[in-house]
Structure formats: C-alpha cells, structure tokens
Design a protein around this motif. Structure first.
Motif, PDB file in Angstrom:
ATOM      1  N   LYS A   1      41.265  23.253  66.604  1.00 56.07           N
ATOM      2  CA  LYS A   1      40.895  24.558  65.725  1.00 56.07           C
ATOM      3  C   LYS A   1      42.267  25.568  66.051  1.00 56.07           C
ATOM      4  N   PHE A   2      42.865  25.586  67.102  1.00 56.65           N
ATOM      5  CA  PHE A   2      43.982  26.583  67.407  1.00 56.65           C
ATOM      6  C   PHE A   2      43.711  27.927  67.099  1.00 56.65           C
ATOM      7  N   CYS A   3      42.555  28.452  67.856  1.00 54.87           N
ATOM      8  CA  CYS A   3      42.524  29.894  67.673  1.00 54.87           C
ATOM      9  C   CYS A   3      43.757  30.348  68.480  1.00 54.87           C
TER      10      CYS A   3
ATOM     11  N   GLN B   1      33.438  35.892  68.959  1.00 52.35           N
ATOM     12  CA  GLN B   1      34.735  36.482  69.301  1.00 52.35           C
ATOM     13  C   GLN B   1      35.042  37.692  68.918  1.00 52.35           C
TER      14      GLN B   1
ATOM     15  N   ARG C   1      40.059  32.077  63.239  1.00 48.83           N
ATOM     16  CA  ARG C   1      38.843  31.426  63.696  1.00 48.83           C
ATOM     17  C   ARG C   1      38.313  30.501  62.310  1.00 48.83           C
TER      18      ARG C   1
ATOM     19  N   VAL D   1      43.299  26.051  74.888  1.00 52.86           N
ATOM     20  CA  VAL D   1      42.725  24.732  75.055  1.00 52.86           C
ATOM     21  C   VAL D   1      43.301  23.731  74.257  1.00 52.86           C
ATOM     22  N   PRO D   2      43.666  24.013  73.022  1.00 49.78           N
ATOM     23  CA  PRO D   2      44.401  22.927  72.241  1.00 49.78           C
ATOM     24  C   PRO D   2      45.622  22.229  73.071  1.00 49.78           C
TER      25      PRO D   2
ATOM     26  N   CYS E   1      40.464  20.288  71.297  1.00 49.79           N
ATOM     27  CA  CYS E   1      40.284  21.236  70.251  1.00 49.79           C
ATOM     28  C   CYS E   1      41.275  21.214  69.252  1.00 49.79           C
TER      29      CYS E   1
ATOM     30  N   HIS F   1      31.694  25.272  67.682  1.00 49.57           N
ATOM     31  CA  HIS F   1      32.384  26.225  66.806  1.00 49.57           C
ATOM     32  C   HIS F   1      31.651  26.307  65.633  1.00 49.57           C
TER      33      HIS F   1
ATOM     34  N   TYR G   1      44.567  32.771  70.240  1.00 53.78           N
ATOM     35  CA  TYR G   1      44.643  33.353  71.752  1.00 53.78           C
ATOM     36  C   TYR G   1      44.400  32.379  72.860  1.00 53.78           C
ATOM     37  N   CYS G   2      44.144  31.079  72.255  1.00 52.91           N
ATOM     38  CA  CYS G   2      43.571  29.958  73.143  1.00 52.91           C
ATOM     39  C   CYS G   2      44.448  29.100  73.648  1.00 52.91           C
TER      40      CYS G   2
ATOM     41  N   ASN H   1      34.371  21.641  71.689  1.00 53.01           N
ATOM     42  CA  ASN H   1      33.908  21.703  70.514  1.00 53.01           C
ATOM     43  C   ASN H   1      32.633  20.794  70.238  1.00 53.01           C
TER      44      ASN H   1
HETATM   45 FE1  SF4 Z   1      39.159  25.706  70.361  1.00 50.66          FE
HETATM   46 FE2  SF4 Z   1      37.148  27.435  71.222  1.00 50.66          FE
HETATM   47 FE3  SF4 Z   1      39.900  27.797  72.113  1.00 50.66          FE
HETATM   48 FE4  SF4 Z   1      39.276  28.020  69.703  1.00 50.66          FE
HETATM   49  S1  SF4 Z   1      38.462  29.263  71.404  1.00 50.66           S
HETATM   50  S2  SF4 Z   1      41.022  26.939  70.286  1.00 50.66           S
HETATM   51  S3  SF4 Z   1      37.597  26.736  69.213  1.00 50.66           S
HETATM   52  S4  SF4 Z   1      38.537  25.904  72.607  1.00 50.66           S
END
Ligand code: SF4
Ligand code: 5AD
Length: 446
Positions: free
Chosen positions: A161-163, A269, A281, A168-169, A159, A242, A165-166, A204
């Motif tokens: 996107k770098f939300c 979200q 977002r 995953v990236p 990912c 997304h 809170y997340c 994504n």
């Molecule tokens: Fe990526 Fe989804 Fe995490 Fe946002 S919430 S950073 S879109 S994986």
C-alpha cells in the motif's frame, strides 16, 4: 571471537502481534534444535531481540537493550546476541557498526536460517541475512504447535500500500499470502493443542488470497468460513485490515459466521480527506465510514477499533478537527493513537510543514481523551449484562482469571473453580476504561 553453540535461549518481542507469532516460531525452531528456554531470562546463551521499526521510539529501545546486554557479552561466557525483525531489516549491517556486540542480524523473512547463522557465529563469524524472498519461510520451520487458549496464526505478510509515513512495505516486503492447506493444517494443530480462539494475522490480513483444496479462488472470508467448520474452534478474529480490502464477502461473514467475533480493527489514521490523500491511504473519510455502516448493518453490535496518527506533515487545526469529528461519529470501542514519527526513507519524512512536538502532544492528548471517554462509554454499556468470556491467563489475585469478551474487552473474572481455556458465561459487575469485572453465572460452551 568464536563462541560455544548456545543451549538456552531468550526471545524478546517488541511491536506488533506478528512479532509475537514470529517469536513463537523461532522458539519452536530452537526447541527442534535441542535448545531450551532459559529459566532465568537474563542468563541465556543466546538472546534474540525481535524488533519493531514502526516508530522511532520502538527502534531506539533496541539499542538500549543491546547496550545492557553488551556489557555481559564482552565476557566470553556472555550471550550470543541476535537482532531479528524490522530494525534488522531496515538498518542491516549498520547495527553491527553501531553495536559491535551484536553477532547476528536477521530480517523477518530469513529467520528459518537462524540455526546456520548460529553455527557460523560459533565458528567465529558474524552472520547477517536480510533476504526478502517471496516467502515461504514458514514451510521451512517446524509445524507450529505451542499454543494458549487464544492463538495467533499469521496468514499474510507484507504490504503493497505504501502509505507515505510507513516503513512496513520496506521492512516486511511485498504482500504474500500463505497457502490454504498450510493454514488449515496449522489451525488444526493449534486446536489439537488447546486453542479455542485463533486470531488471523497480517499487515494487510484482509488482502489474503489463495486457492482452496478444490482449486477455487478464495479471499479471507472463504478462509474464515473454512476455519469456522473445524471442530473445536469457538472464536475467530483477524487483524490488521486495510479499508480498501474490506470486501462485501468479508463484511457479510460478520453477519452469518457464528464464530467470527463481533470486532473489527480498521485503521483510518486521519479524518481529513486532504491528509488521507497526502498519506496515500487511497480511501476517503466517507468511503471508510460507509464500510463501518455496512459492518454495523450486518452485525449491529460490532465493536470498532482503529489506528490514528496525529501531526502528519501539513496537518492543520481544521484537519485535526476532522479527525476528532470522525472519532465522535464512529464511537470506537478501543483505538490506538500515535504521534507522527518521521521514518528514514519514507516520502513523508521529506515533506514540508513537519509539525512541532508541542502541537503533536496537544493533539494526541485531545484525541486520547475523546477515545478514552468513548471506550469507557462502550464498556459501561456491558454493566449488568452477561456475555461469554474465554479465560486466557491468570489475574493478579489467586482466585481471578483474565479473559476476553466477544467484543475484545478484557474481563477479570472471579473464578476459583475455573481453568484457562474455559469459555464461561459471565455477568459484568464493574466497568472501567480499560477492562471489565465479572462473575460466572453458569458454564457455557466447552
Ligand atoms: Fe501498509 Fe498499513 Fe503501513 Fe499503510 S500503514 S503502508 S497499509 S502496513
Ligand atoms: N508514525 C506514527 N505512527 C505510525 N504508524 C505507522 N507508521 C507510523 C509513523 N511513521 C501507526 C499507524 C499504523 C500503526 C501500526 O502504527 O497508525 O496503523
């Protein structure tokens, strides 16, 4: 201490469907090495914990499981322990310090190296591999063949996107798409193995891009259209999307690709523009709602699903009221909702105005009662209707099979003379908040 090379394995998956898929790929890798799944899950030579780091609770589960296994691994005949997945990636060699009974730490992009790592452990070493190469671990793994009636196919990982809170990236790395040919080949192998439905997976998934076999640039909609043309595949789904990657082409596919199921999981979200901005977002409440409108225009019966976080730092009563009003406006068929969990290394973890647990509990309870009411209302509209159900697994009772409606509802079907993998026309006789019950009318598509 050196250990014998393992002959039997157990893989325990936590978290999202992408881990379920990765777990299947690891199993096939082990099978290709001549290993077999342990008959008794508690008595394997190697235990792989395929972990999730998305919220603190998910991550902590791993340490209690290691503690449980560690009691046996201290005796020489105990299992080799491998921590795989996102906790491995995020916490790295810290895991071995906190849990010395762990032999292997392998990140989600490195598990094709497991055979070598296992050999290293057998030689008395501890093995850690947290490389995040730009893929393609999949090309180094045996072809995926194991499948049920409904199969997962990871098309994209990572990912960009770098939300705020997340994790995953950081744990899954940058967005990378698997190649067109690899995906078409894998889909064909899954169909040959009996899959009637394929769910395309990616953090994504709708950011997937590639070139088809004629060199033309394609997006996820092009891939879906190509899969639709394969013989023997009745149903296609995809998750998680997304909003910013919901192209017109993908929305249009919902209107005219028959095997693309009428279901869209599109996380929002929050319903508050102020919070969406703080979450990075990069979509607004309104732009999100417009996408859903367009999807409903091309496919009026489409079932909608979302993800929600309550208690993001700075979320006021008014912000939360905006989330509730968005939920009421959409009328979700199902949804996932979570309390905000600060994750180390993410920007939101250092933001001011963290919200108290009491407020989060209260907001989650309010949100979930609205979502459950909406899901019940959605399900009750199916009462007395007929729909096709793909039978996927046995139910609790001998004469019952459980499958999915096109709209992703679980349907318990009284089906003494049917088998898993059948797609049957079912009359819905009962509906609850989480599932439906039904009886076959006649056999539908094979
Ligand atoms: Fe990526 Fe989804 Fe995490 Fe946002 S919430 S950073 S879109 S994986
Ligand atoms: N706290 C709570 N929920 C989170 N999610 C992702 N990160 C967090 C976090 N730090 C939720 C989002 C996402 C889903 C997979 O998990 O809703 O869509």
């Amino acid at each position: 201490m050196s250990k014998n090379l393992p002959k039997t394995y157990t893989i325990k998956n936590y978290g999202c469907q992408m881990n379920v898929y990765d777990g299947e790929r690891m199993a096939e890798l082990f099978d290709a090495q001549g290993m077999t799944p342990a008959d008794d899950k508690n008595d394997a030579d190697i235990v792989v914990l395929n972990t999730c780091h998305i919220r603190e609770k998910a991550a902590e589960k791993v340490y209690s499981e290691i503690g449980r296994l560690g009691k046996t691994s201290r005796n020489p005949g105990g299992p080799m322990i491998a921590v795989a997945g996102c906790v491995a990636q995020a916490e790295g060699s810290e895991i071995s310090r906190r849990a010395p009974t762990v032999d292997i730490v392998v990140g989600p992009q490195a598990y094709h190296n497991l055979p070598q790592m296992i050999a290293d452990v057998a030689d008395g070493k501890r093995a850690v591999d947290l490389d995040l190469p730009g893929l393609d671990k999949f090309s180094q793994l045996p072809q995926k063949r194991k499948t049920g009636a409904s199969a997962f196919l990871t098309v994209q990982e990572g990912c960009d996107k770098f939300c705020t809170y997340c994790v995953v990236p950081y744990t899954r790395g940058a967005e990378v798409s698997r190649s067109w040919n690899a995906l078409i080949d894998e889909a064909k192998a899954l169909i040959d193995g009996g899959a009637k439905e394929i769910t395309l997976l990616g953090q994504n998934v709708n950011a997937w891009t590639g070139e088809d076999d004629t060199g033309r640039a394609q997006g996820l909609d092009g891939l879906i259209r190509a899969l639709d043309r394969l013989n023997g595949l009745n149903r296609i789904r995809y998750m998680t999307s997304h909003p910013n990657d919901m192209t017109e082409g993908l929305i249009a596919a919902h209107g005219d690709v028959e095997s693309l199921m009428p279901f869209l999981h599109l996380p929002v979200q929050s319903g508050s523009d102020r919070i969406l901005k703080a979450m990075n977002r990069s979509h607004s409440r309104d732009s999100y709602l417009k996408i859903l409108d367009r999807a409903r225009t091309v496919r009026p019966d489409i079932a909608l699903s979302g993800d929600f976080i309550v208690g993001f730092p700075g979320e006021s009563d008014a912000d939360f009221a905006d989330t509730l009003s968005l939920v009421r406006a959409v009328g979700y068929a199902q949804a996932f909702s979570f309390k905000y969990s600060p994750r180390p290394g993410t920007p939101a973890a250092d933001m001011d105005a963290q919200i108290s647990t009491d407020i989060m509990d209260d907001r989650l309870q309010q949100l979930q009662s609205q979502l459950v009411a909406d899901q019940s209302a959605f399900n009750s509209k199916s009462l007395g209707q007929t729909c096709e159900v793909l039978l996927e697994r046995p139910g609790k009772f001998g004469n019952q099979l459980i499958g999915k409606s096109p709209w992703m509802q679980s349907v318990h079907v009284l089906a003494p003379d049917l088998t898993i993998g059948d797609i049957v026309e079912v009359e819905i006789t009962d509906s609850g908040p989480l599932s439906l019950k039904g009886e076959p009318t006649m056999r539908a598509a094979a």
